[in-house]
Design an enzyme around this catalytic site. Structure first.
Site, PDB file in Angstrom:
ATOM      1  N   SER A   1     -14.628  52.542 103.650  1.00  0.00           N
ATOM      2  CA  SER A   1     -14.847  52.362 105.082  1.00  0.00           C
ATOM      3  C   SER A   1     -15.710  53.522 105.565  1.00  0.00           C
ATOM      4  CB  SER A   1     -13.494  52.348 105.807  1.00  0.00           C
ATOM      5  OG  SER A   1     -13.669  52.292 107.203  1.00  0.00           O
TER       6      SER A   1
ATOM      7  N   LYS B   1     -17.598  48.727 104.171  1.00  0.00           N
ATOM      8  CA  LYS B   1     -17.287  48.376 105.567  1.00  0.00           C
ATOM      9  C   LYS B   1     -17.892  49.446 106.439  1.00  0.00           C
ATOM     10  CE  LYS B   1     -13.006  49.099 108.168  1.00  0.00           C
ATOM     11  NZ  LYS B   1     -11.544  48.811 108.215  1.00  0.00           N
TER      12      LYS B   1
ATOM     13  N   LYS C   1     -18.187  50.975 110.436  1.00  0.00           N
ATOM     14  CA  LYS C   1     -17.684  50.947 111.800  1.00  0.00           C
ATOM     15  C   LYS C   1     -18.858  50.651 112.721  1.00  0.00           C
ATOM     16  CE  LYS C   1     -13.340  52.309 111.169  1.00  0.00           C
ATOM     17  NZ  LYS C   1     -12.201  51.415 111.498  1.00  0.00           N
TER      18      LYS C   1
ATOM     19  N   ASP D   1     -16.271  46.710 111.316  1.00  0.00           N
ATOM     20  CA  ASP D   1     -15.007  46.915 112.041  1.00  0.00           C
ATOM     21  C   ASP D   1     -15.321  47.552 113.388  1.00  0.00           C
ATOM     22  OD1 ASP D   1     -12.442  47.387 112.903  1.00  0.00           O
ATOM     23  OD2 ASP D   1     -11.856  48.669 111.217  1.00  0.00           O
TER      24      ASP D   1
ATOM     25  N   GLU E   1     -14.167  42.608 111.777  1.00  0.00           N
ATOM     26  CA  GLU E   1     -12.787  43.065 112.001  1.00  0.00           C
ATOM     27  C   GLU E   1     -12.572  43.511 113.448  1.00  0.00           C
ATOM     28  OE1 GLU E   1     -11.725  45.951 109.033  1.00  0.00           O
ATOM     29  OE2 GLU E   1      -9.911  46.598 110.077  1.00  0.00           O
TER      30      GLU E   1
ATOM     31  N   ASP F   1      -6.837  43.198 112.732  1.00  0.00           N
ATOM     32  CA  ASP F   1      -6.164  44.420 112.268  1.00  0.00           C
ATOM     33  C   ASP F   1      -5.154  44.790 113.365  1.00  0.00           C
ATOM     34  OD1 ASP F   1      -5.441  47.064 111.741  1.00  0.00           O
ATOM     35  OD2 ASP F   1      -7.460  47.818 111.408  1.00  0.00           O
TER      36      ASP F   1
ATOM     37  N   LYS G   1      -1.682  46.406 107.105  1.00  0.00           N
ATOM     38  CA  LYS G   1      -1.362  47.837 106.998  1.00  0.00           C
ATOM     39  C   LYS G   1       0.142  47.937 107.189  1.00  0.00           C
ATOM     40  CE  LYS G   1      -5.718  49.508 109.014  1.00  0.00           C
ATOM     41  NZ  LYS G   1      -6.351  50.086 110.232  1.00  0.00           N
TER      42      LYS G   1
ATOM     43  N   GLY H   1      -6.452  50.626 105.614  1.00  0.00           N
ATOM     44  CA  GLY H   1      -6.158  52.035 105.357  1.00  0.00           C
ATOM     45  C   GLY H   1      -6.092  52.811 106.654  1.00  0.00           C
TER      46      GLY H   1
HETATM   47  O1  OSB Z   1      -9.428  50.305 111.783  1.00  0.00           O
HETATM   48  O2  OSB Z   1      -9.245  50.135 109.697  1.00  0.00           O
HETATM   49  C1  OSB Z   1      -9.256  50.845 110.694  1.00  0.00           C
HETATM   50  C2  OSB Z   1      -8.940  54.541 109.722  1.00  0.00           C
HETATM   51  C3  OSB Z   1      -8.118  54.989 110.733  1.00  0.00           C
HETATM   52  C4  OSB Z   1      -7.712  54.120 111.712  1.00  0.00           C
HETATM   53  C5  OSB Z   1      -8.128  52.784 111.684  1.00  0.00           C
HETATM   54  C6  OSB Z   1      -8.938  52.317 110.668  1.00  0.00           C
HETATM   55  C7  OSB Z   1      -9.384  53.216 109.696  1.00  0.00           C
HETATM   56  C8  OSB Z   1     -10.305  52.875 108.608  1.00  0.00           C
HETATM   57  C9  OSB Z   1     -10.273  53.747 107.372  1.00  0.00           C
HETATM   58  O3  OSB Z   1     -11.131  51.996 108.693  1.00  0.00           O
HETATM   59  C10 OSB Z   1      -9.723  53.056 106.181  1.00  0.00           C
HETATM   60  C11 OSB Z   1      -9.374  54.035 105.068  1.00  0.00           C
HETATM   61  O4  OSB Z   1      -8.257  54.576 105.078  1.00  0.00           O
HETATM   62  O5  OSB Z   1     -10.226  54.247 104.211  1.00  0.00           O
HETATM   63 MG    MG Z   2      -9.617  48.222 111.331  1.00  0.00          MG
END
Ligand code: OSB
Ligand code: MG
Length: 370
Positions: free
Chosen positions: A135, A161, A163, A188, A213, A238, A262, A290
């Site tokens: 991510s 992925k 952001k 995401d 996402e 999510d 999660k 994650g």
């Molecule tokens: O939205 O998936 C998410 C990390 C912190 C809070 C929310 C998210 C995330 C990530 C990181 O996208 C995923 C990872 O732990 O590698």
């Molecule tokens: Mg997410």
């Protein structure tokens, strides 16, 4: 299983680089770790909340408070036969899934150790590896994004992925798609859009994404259904899925076609498994999300992600993607096939690095039952 002592550890562990999402930035992994003593065994759990209420309303301090005032008193001194009894004992506590899940993880760890099996085995997982991706936070500009993704691809990750947020969405994603026409790519938004942003979201629809996402509000299901009806790309929820009921509601109204699981967000691995089972029965793909977990939470996530319905790569990257030094003595490394190996030792199957724990710990308190 007699629950004798529980120690809470508030830690702050530096990330290798800041992690920028649409609405906030993470610079460290600050969280509560749960250490549970029962009949000569020690179990570890991780509460996934951070120092601020950005992803959800929970924080390190609310985790500590709910554990200290409500969850630990319900459990300490109890002779616990199984995990479902834990859920019965705390059923009067509404909300606060991350606090509940952190304690549940430590219980799963000791129950698996007591049975002499891995957590994967106890959960019913299979196979020795889990497909993973990375991510990528929002980068300063598009060249920096391309360079960061190239570095991850060179390390062996095969699913990316990114952001996104308003103003940093179509151009970023299109540039990546142009550079890598066949890349397994998903985005995401962490709830940064409204239904009125439909034109931007429709533009993303033509970029061959695996999924989009959580574009809309963190607690929405209805508007996501309205949006999904106008897109070919699968929406993935999510934040909106906080229980197996939410998963059922979302699928019933076609608010998403994929779910990110999660355990922390849904109150633990038992509930995460129920969501998996519901989706698997309906042929809906799930994947492991994650929360920048330490090696403790990562070990638990890998065990759960080895269930057969986790058919898409998880946000479970190698320790080095997050930390110079992880909290466990055997950091997770990426296999050449873009997988992580599922721990095979008893319980979580990882070892706490107590020396490092002591250095990054801000607060510790031990609670004992009557
Ligand atoms: O939205 O998936 C998410 C990390 C912190 C809070 C929310 C998210 C995330 C990530 C990181 O996208 C995923 C990872 O732990 O590698
Ligand atoms: Mg997410």
């Amino acid at each position: 299983m007699k629950i004798e002592h529980i120690t809470l550890h508030h830690i702050r562990m530096p990330l290798v680089a800041p992690f920028q999402t649409s609405r906030w930035v993470e610079r460290d992994r600050e969280c509560v770790l749960v250490e549970l003593q029962a009949e000569g065994l020690t179990g570890w759990g991780e509460c996934v909340a951070t120092q601020s209420c950005t992803y959800s309303y929970e924080t390190v301090k609310t985790n500590w408070l709910i554990l200290e005032d409500f969850l630990l008193p319900a459990l300490l001194g109890v002779d616990l036969p199984d995990i479902s009894t834990y859920h019965r004992l705390i059923s009067h506590v509404t909300g606060h899934p991350m606090a509940k899940a952190g304690l549940e993880m430590a219980l799963w760890d000791v129950f698996a150790q007591a049975a002499g099996v891995s957590l994967q085995h106890l959960l019913g997982g299979e196979g020795d590896r889990v497909a993973v991706g990375v991510s990528v936070g929002i980068q300063p500009d598009i060249p920096a994004l391309l360079a960061q993704v190239e570095a991850y691809l060179r390390q062996g990750y095969t699913r990316i992925k990114i952001k996104i947020k308003p103003g940093r969405d179509f151009a970023d994603t299109a540039a990546l798609r142009q550079a890598y026409p066949d890349l397994l790519l998903q985005v995401d938004a962490n709830s940064a859009y409204r239904l009125t942003d439909i034109d931007t979201l429709k533009a993303l629809d033509d970029l061959g994404l695996l999924l989009i996402e959580q574009p809309l509000a963190h607690d929405d299901i209805l508007d996501h259904a309205k949006l999904q009806a106008q897109l070919r790309t699968a929406l993935c929820l999510d934040e909106s899925i906080t229980s197996v009921d939410h998963a059922r509601w979302a699928l019933e109204v076609d608010a998403c076609r994929i779910i990110n699981i999660k355990p922390g967000r849904v109150g633990g691995m038992a509930e995460g498994k129920r969501i998996h089972d519901t989706c698997h029965a309906q042929g809906v793909p799930v994947w492991m999300g994650g929360m920048l977990e330490t090696g403790i939470g990562r070990a638990a996530n890998l065990a759960l992600a080895s269930l057969p319905g986790f058919t898409l790569p998880g946000d479970i990257s190698a320790s080095a993607r997050y930390y110079q030094r992880d909290i466990i003595t055997e950091p997770f490394e990426l296999n050449p096939d873009s997988t992580l190996s599922v721990p095979t030792g008893p319980g979580l199957g990882v070892t706490m690095d107590r020396d490092w724990l002591q250095q990054i710990r801000l607060r510790r308190q031990t609670f004992t039952g009557g």
